[in-house]
Design a protein around this motif. Structure first.
Motif, mmCIF file in Angstrom:
data_model
loop_
_atom_site.group_PDB
_atom_site.id
_atom_site.type_symbol
_atom_site.label_atom_id
_atom_site.label_comp_id
_atom_site.label_asym_id
_atom_site.label_seq_id
_atom_site.Cartn_x
_atom_site.Cartn_y
_atom_site.Cartn_z
ATOM 1 N N MET A 1 0.852 -1.195 0.000
ATOM 2 C CA MET A 1 0.000 0.000 0.000
ATOM 3 C C MET A 1 0.891 1.250 0.000
ATOM 4 N N ALA A 2 0.452 2.263 -0.725
ATOM 5 C CA ALA A 2 1.227 3.508 -0.811
ATOM 6 C C ALA A 2 1.290 4.194 0.537
ATOM 7 N N LYS A 3 2.366 4.948 0.768
ATOM 8 C CA LYS A 3 2.553 5.677 2.015
ATOM 9 C C LYS A 3 3.150 7.055 1.708
ATOM 10 N N VAL A 4 3.227 7.893 2.772
ATOM 11 C CA VAL A 4 3.735 9.257 2.603
ATOM 12 C C VAL A 4 5.165 9.212 2.071
ATOM 13 N N GLY A 5 5.420 10.034 1.071
ATOM 14 C CA GLY A 5 6.746 10.103 0.470
ATOM 15 C C GLY A 5 6.874 9.322 -0.808
ATOM 16 N N ASP A 6 5.975 8.383 -1.070
ATOM 17 C CA ASP A 6 6.030 7.600 -2.307
ATOM 18 C C ASP A 6 5.603 8.459 -3.493
ATOM 19 N N ILE A 7 6.208 8.167 -4.627
ATOM 20 C CA ILE A 7 5.786 8.780 -5.886
ATOM 21 C C ILE A 7 4.835 7.817 -6.568
ATOM 22 N N VAL A 8 3.667 8.290 -6.921
ATOM 23 C CA VAL A 8 2.618 7.410 -7.455
ATOM 24 C C VAL A 8 2.069 7.982 -8.748
ATOM 25 N N ARG A 9 1.353 7.071 -9.478
ATOM 26 C CA ARG A 9 0.528 7.504 -10.605
ATOM 27 C C ARG A 9 -0.876 7.009 -10.327
ATOM 28 N N TYR A 10 -1.837 7.579 -11.033
ATOM 29 C CA TYR A 10 -3.228 7.226 -10.775
ATOM 30 C C TYR A 10 -3.622 6.008 -11.599
ATOM 31 N N LEU A 11 -4.439 5.145 -10.994
ATOM 32 C CA LEU A 11 -4.816 3.886 -11.643
ATOM 33 C C LEU A 11 -5.763 4.104 -12.802
ATOM 34 N N ASN A 12 -6.772 4.909 -12.605
ATOM 35 C CA ASN A 12 -7.817 5.060 -13.623
ATOM 36 C C ASN A 12 -7.885 6.462 -14.238
ATOM 37 N N SER A 13 -6.848 7.269 -14.050
ATOM 38 C CA SER A 13 -6.825 8.604 -14.646
ATOM 39 C C SER A 13 -5.388 9.025 -14.897
ATOM 40 N N VAL A 14 -5.229 10.093 -15.668
ATOM 41 C CA VAL A 14 -3.901 10.594 -16.006
ATOM 42 C C VAL A 14 -3.399 11.484 -14.871
ATOM 43 N N GLY A 15 -2.108 11.351 -14.532
ATOM 44 C CA GLY A 15 -1.522 12.203 -13.514
ATOM 45 C C GLY A 15 -0.851 11.417 -12.425
ATOM 46 N N GLY A 16 -0.272 12.142 -11.469
ATOM 47 C CA GLY A 16 0.414 11.529 -10.357
ATOM 48 C C GLY A 16 1.314 12.537 -9.678
ATOM 49 N N GLY A 17 2.064 12.041 -8.691
ATOM 50 C CA GLY A 17 2.958 12.921 -7.959
ATOM 51 C C GLY A 17 3.422 12.268 -6.683
ATOM 52 N N LYS A 18 3.802 13.112 -5.713
ATOM 53 C CA LYS A 18 4.331 12.615 -4.445
ATOM 54 C C LYS A 18 3.277 12.759 -3.360
ATOM 55 N N ILE A 19 3.057 11.662 -2.599
ATOM 56 C CA ILE A 19 2.089 11.712 -1.507
ATOM 57 C C ILE A 19 2.692 12.522 -0.360
ATOM 58 N N VAL A 20 1.967 13.577 0.043
ATOM 59 C CA VAL A 20 2.466 14.431 1.114
ATOM 60 C C VAL A 20 1.766 14.144 2.433
ATOM 61 N N ARG A 21 0.551 13.588 2.382
ATOM 62 C CA ARG A 21 -0.141 13.174 3.605
ATOM 63 C C ARG A 21 -1.270 12.224 3.264
ATOM 64 N N ILE A 22 -1.652 11.456 4.273
ATOM 65 C CA ILE A 22 -2.739 10.476 4.123
ATOM 66 C C ILE A 22 -3.711 10.668 5.273
ATOM 67 N N LYS A 23 -5.002 10.716 4.931
ATOM 68 C CA LYS A 23 -6.037 10.831 5.949
ATOM 69 C C LYS A 23 -7.153 9.866 5.614
ATOM 70 N N ASP A 24 -7.387 8.955 6.568
ATOM 71 C CA ASP A 24 -8.367 7.880 6.369
ATOM 72 C C ASP A 24 -7.991 7.095 5.118
ATOM 73 N N ASN A 25 -8.860 7.046 4.139
ATOM 74 C CA ASN A 25 -8.561 6.291 2.910
ATOM 75 C C ASN A 25 -8.217 7.201 1.740
ATOM 76 N N MET A 26 -7.890 8.468 2.067
ATOM 77 C CA MET A 26 -7.550 9.425 1.020
ATOM 78 C C MET A 26 -6.065 9.790 1.088
ATOM 79 N N ALA A 27 -5.444 9.814 -0.065
ATOM 80 C CA ALA A 27 -4.056 10.274 -0.191
ATOM 81 C C ALA A 27 -4.074 11.654 -0.848
ATOM 82 N N TYR A 28 -3.222 12.552 -0.325
ATOM 83 C CA TYR A 28 -3.130 13.893 -0.896
ATOM 84 C C TYR A 28 -1.799 13.976 -1.641
ATOM 85 N N VAL A 29 -1.905 14.103 -2.965
ATOM 86 C CA VAL A 29 -0.758 14.005 -3.864
ATOM 87 C C VAL A 29 -0.366 15.413 -4.331
#
Length: 349
Positions: free
Chosen positions: A1-29
């Motif tokens: 599972m992704a965590k803070v600091g990981d660089i990610v891309r989106y599964l079903n849409s274009v885009g991505g970036g670095k996760i700066v914080r996570i709250k509940d089941n939401m990641a803020y990229v």
């Protein structure tokens, strides 16, 4: 599972970036400085935070090569070539508008001109209206034959200057010279002139029209006074009190049918301390007007005003008064035998 600091891309849409914080089941990229909320299950890890830190640690440390410095050799100063007549000081303070077509909004550059063979230690000072203390606006050395920029004045600066002063000591380097007395010139500063186009005039030291104050001319300080505010106040009060006395003034005499008035400044005030040339001229013109006004109803009365030859400034001021304020009276030179050169006779009509 992704965590803070990981660089990610989106599964079903274009885009991505670095996760700066996570709250509940939401990641803020972080995408180019903007945080985008994305469901954690929609984030696919591209690079973990641990991998990024390891890559940074393995980078080689590059030490910059030392830069060779070149010693700067100061060229010797060329000796100043003296000019004929340059041993007589000529120092001018000039104010040049940045935009003479917009005097209400422009600034003014201040220059000191040293037209001589001497180096000049100097200080340029000003005083606010009603203040007793002075403020140093510039102090330094100006070389022979140099026009030195001192400061840029704004409109607000002008309103706070009622008097200016320049103090100078002249000397030469690496050669003998005649010792001169220090110069201390104190002048009345009329800020209203800076907003009148006709007050800016051509000057031999400037390419454009300026307001210029001659500090020293041909070796002679133009105005050199030691200001004593108490003495000035006492002198002016003495003059005002004398004007209000109902007795005849000491400089007004009745010669048969002629009233003779001596307008020399020594006859009007007990001391000239603290009075500029303009102040003295105003006092003399005021006395002329007083005598004229007192005799306007005395038709046929002859008045003689002794003003002296000098440079003719007082006589010109008197003639201006006679041509505008006191029109219609007979005007002629007074008798040379009785009053010498430099006297004007007015016959009241």
């Amino acid at each position: 599972m992704a965590k803070v600091g990981d660089i990610v891309r989106y599964l079903n849409s274009v885009g991505g970036g670095k996760i700066v914080r996570i709250k509940d089941n939401m990641a803020y990229v972080d995408e180019d400085g903007f945080e985008t909320p994305v469901l954690l299950r929609e984030c696919v890890v591209v690079t973990t935070a641990e991998t990024q830190r390891a890559a940074v640690a393995e980078r080689p440390v590059i030490t910059p090569a030392p830069v060779a410095t070149k010693e700067v050799v100061k060229e010797p100063e060329e000796p100043f070539e003296e000019t004929p007549g340059g041993d007589r000081l000529n120092i001018v303070l000039g104010y040049e508008p940045a935009n003479i077509k917009n005097l209400s909004g422009t600034s003014f550059d201040t220059y000191l001109v040293n037209d001589s063979n001497y180096y000049i230690y100097f200080s340029y000072l000003s005083r606010d209206e009603g203040a007793a203390d002075w403020t140093t606006r510039y102090a330094g050395v100006v070389e022979p034959g140099i026009q030195l920029f001192l400061e840029e004045l704004q409109r607000d600066d002008l309103s706070r200057m009622s008097r200016i002063a320049v103090q100078c000591i002249a000397f030469k380097r690496e050669r003998s010279f005649e010792l001169m007395a220090p110069v201390n010139v104190n002048l009345r500063f009329d800020a209203t002139k800076f907003f009148k186009l006709h007050c800016f005039r051509p000057n031999e030291y400037f390419d454009r029209d300026v307001i210029a104050y001659e500090i020293v001319k041909n070796g002679e300080p133009m105005t050199q006074v030691a200001i004593d505010p108490i003495a000035v106040e006492k002198s002016m009060r003495t003059k005002i009190a004398a004007d209000r006395r109902p007795v005849k003034k000491r400089n007004v005499q009745k010669h048969q049918d002629t009233v003779v008035t001596d307008l020399h400044i020594d006859e009007l005030v007990d001391t000239k301390a603290g009075l500029s040339n303009a102040d003295m001229l105003n006092l003399q013109v005021d006395e002329f007007r007083r005598v004229m006004d007192a005799n306007l109803k005395n038709h046929g009365q002859k008045l003689v005003f002794i003003h002296g030859k000098g440079e003719g400034v007082l006589r010109q001021a008197i003639m201006k008064e006679l041509n505008h304020r006191y029109k219609g009276h007979d005007v002629q030179d007074a008798s040379f035998r009785e009053y010498g050169f430099g006297a004007t006779q007015v016959t009241i009509r």
